[in-house]
Design an enzyme around this catalytic site. Structure first.
Site, PDB file in Angstrom:
ATOM      1  N   ASP A   1      -2.579  -1.671  -3.460  1.00  0.00           N
ATOM      2  CA  ASP A   1      -3.835  -0.758  -3.464  1.00  0.00           C
ATOM      3  C   ASP A   1      -3.734  -0.497  -4.782  1.00  0.00           C
ATOM      4  O   ASP A   1      -5.227  -0.596  -5.426  1.00  0.00           O
ATOM      5  CB  ASP A   1      -4.248   0.288  -2.575  1.00  0.00           C
TER       6      ASP A   1
ATOM      7  N   GLY B   1       3.632   6.498  -0.660  1.00  0.00           N
ATOM      8  CA  GLY B   1       4.526   5.662  -1.576  1.00  0.00           C
ATOM      9  C   GLY B   1       4.757   3.970  -1.727  1.00  0.00           C
ATOM     10  O   GLY B   1       4.267   3.397  -0.275  1.00  0.00           O
TER      11      GLY B   1
ATOM     12  N   SER C   1       0.851  -1.070   0.373  1.00  0.00           N
ATOM     13  CA  SER C   1      -0.233  -0.074  -0.047  1.00  0.00           C
ATOM     14  C   SER C   1       0.936   1.322   0.244  1.00  0.00           C
ATOM     15  O   SER C   1       1.732   1.098   0.644  1.00  0.00           O
ATOM     16  CB  SER C   1      -0.682  -0.282   1.356  1.00  0.00           C
ATOM     17  N   HIS C   2       0.239   1.674  -0.483  1.00  0.00           N
ATOM     18  CA  HIS C   2       1.052   3.065  -0.010  1.00  0.00           C
ATOM     19  C   HIS C   2       1.535   3.821   0.871  1.00  0.00           C
ATOM     20  O   HIS C   2       2.225   5.083   1.690  1.00  0.00           O
ATOM     21  CB  HIS C   2       0.487   4.250  -1.140  1.00  0.00           C
ATOM     22  N   SER C   3       0.644   3.890   1.835  1.00  0.00           N
ATOM     23  CA  SER C   3      -0.150   4.644   3.262  1.00  0.00           C
ATOM     24  C   SER C   3       0.499   3.191   4.484  1.00  0.00           C
ATOM     25  O   SER C   3      -0.363   2.258   4.412  1.00  0.00           O
ATOM     26  CB  SER C   3      -1.208   4.999   3.744  1.00  0.00           C
TER      27      SER C   3
END
Lengths: 211, 155
Positions: B68, B44, B8-10
């Protein structure tokens, strides 16, 4: 005598670093229209990491240099341009091999291998409003010029012109890749940030060759 | 058990999605590794971290990787290239992130094999689709922007 040396390639990277750093806010502004407003910061950070890395590692061959660039971008960028630019340099390095300089033809096939990597990774087609729209016409122009007897500097100049035209042609396109694709028709009227940095990549090489 | 990797980016998003899924698991948990956010703590994804995460949870049971969006997919694909042959099967799934993770984590915890876990993840939107008026409606193309969702066709 027309070969491209390791020093020229290092100068290319240094100029590309300078270009994305200088135009960092501009790239970010383009990306704020159709992306996550990170492209300028991502590219500037990635290329700063690259310059720091090669300054210490001092690669002795073209493949070592370009693979170092690729791996550093992959691990330092964070956005889609990390895997894409990273793959470009990794594949270009593999194609160029453990040599200290490149003939115009070898440079062309190295760039082509990099572009094939980008294509395989991003699965973009022409007209999708991506970096491919700048890089593909650039490498076509390069190959045409070399086939017509041009040296590497002349051919890369032609490539840089073609990359700028390709970049500008992304304005009316509908984005079909990445986060911009969620905008659909709303992405029309904006320059693609990836195509813009890709045009800088090619014009930096032209500037390095011009000396 | 099948290993689960969450790209995931987060980090907060990945942690929350896994926590939500783990509410359904009351026995042994499957191996789960997160590859979320960049090394320096930004939003990222990092392909190197994805390769490490796959190696952390990998076993002969295989690994299923959730992503994601956007660069998470490119990073995961690049991670597979970097990994070469890890000696076990690794699959990337286009399953919905939240529902798919829940289905896969529950499936893996119950000892389902990779085929089954993958299949359950990919089918994880079905219950929501059915609830909201059937699969056909959900699969129809979205109306273009500006076009009213409900067309009035004169009899």
């Amino acid at each position: 005598m027309d070969n491209v040396t390791l020093d020229t390639l290092t100068d290319w990277l240094s100029r590309f670093h300078a270009a994305v750093t200088e135009r960092r806010d501009y790239l970010t502004e383009l990306d704020s229209a159709i992306g996550d407003a990170e492209h300028g910061a991502n590219m500037a950070r990635g290329m700063a990491a690259v310059m720091a890395k090669i300054d210490v590692a001092r690669p002795g061959t073209v493949d070592e240099l370009l693979k170092t660039v690729g791996m550093t971008l992959v691990s330092s960028v964070g956005g889609a341009s990390g895997p894409l630019y990273g793959t470009f340099f990794l594949r270009m390095g593999i194609a160029c091999g453990a040599v200290c300089e490149l003939t115009p033809e070898a440079l062309g096939s190295g760039l082509r291998a990099g572009l094939d990597g980008v294509l395989q990774r991003g699965k973009a087609e022409l007209g999708d409003k991506t970096m491919y729209d700048a890089l593909f016409p650039a490498l076509e122009a390069y190959a045409t010029a070399v086939a017509a007897g041009s040296g590497a500097p002349g051919a890369i100049d032609a490539a840089a012109d073609a990359a700028r035209l390709g970049r500008d042609a992304t304005v009316p396109m509908v984005a079909r890749k990445g986060r911009a694709s969620y905008l659909g028709e709303r992405s029309v009227g904006h320059l693609d940030p990836g195509a813009t940095s890709a045009a800088m990549l090619i014009s930096s090489l032209a500037a390095a060759m011009a000396g | 058990m099948v290993g689960i990797v969450v790209v995931s980016h987060s980090p907060r998003f990945a942690e929350a999605a896994v926590a939500l899924a783990l509410e359904m698991v009351h026995g042994e948990r499957p191996p789960i590794a997160l590859a979320a956010g960049t090394e320096d703590g930004r939003i990222g994804t990092d392909p190197m971290r994805v390769s490490e995460a796959i190696a952390e949870v990998g076993s002969s049971a295989g690994v299923l990787v959730f992503m994601d969006l956007g660069s998470a997919v490119l990073s995961a694909e690049l991670a597979l290239d970097l990994l070469g042959d890890p000696g076990f099967e690794v699959r990337l799934t286009s399953a919905p992130f939240v529902e798919g993770l829940l289905a896969a984590i529950v499936g893996a915890a119950y000892g389902a094999d990779l085929d089954r876990v993958h299949q359950e993840a990919d089918g994880a939107l079905l219950a929501k689709r059915m609830h909201l008026g059937g699969e056909d409606t959900a699969l129809a193309p979205a109306p273009s922007p500006g076009v009213p969702g409900r067309s009035e066709v004169a009899g």
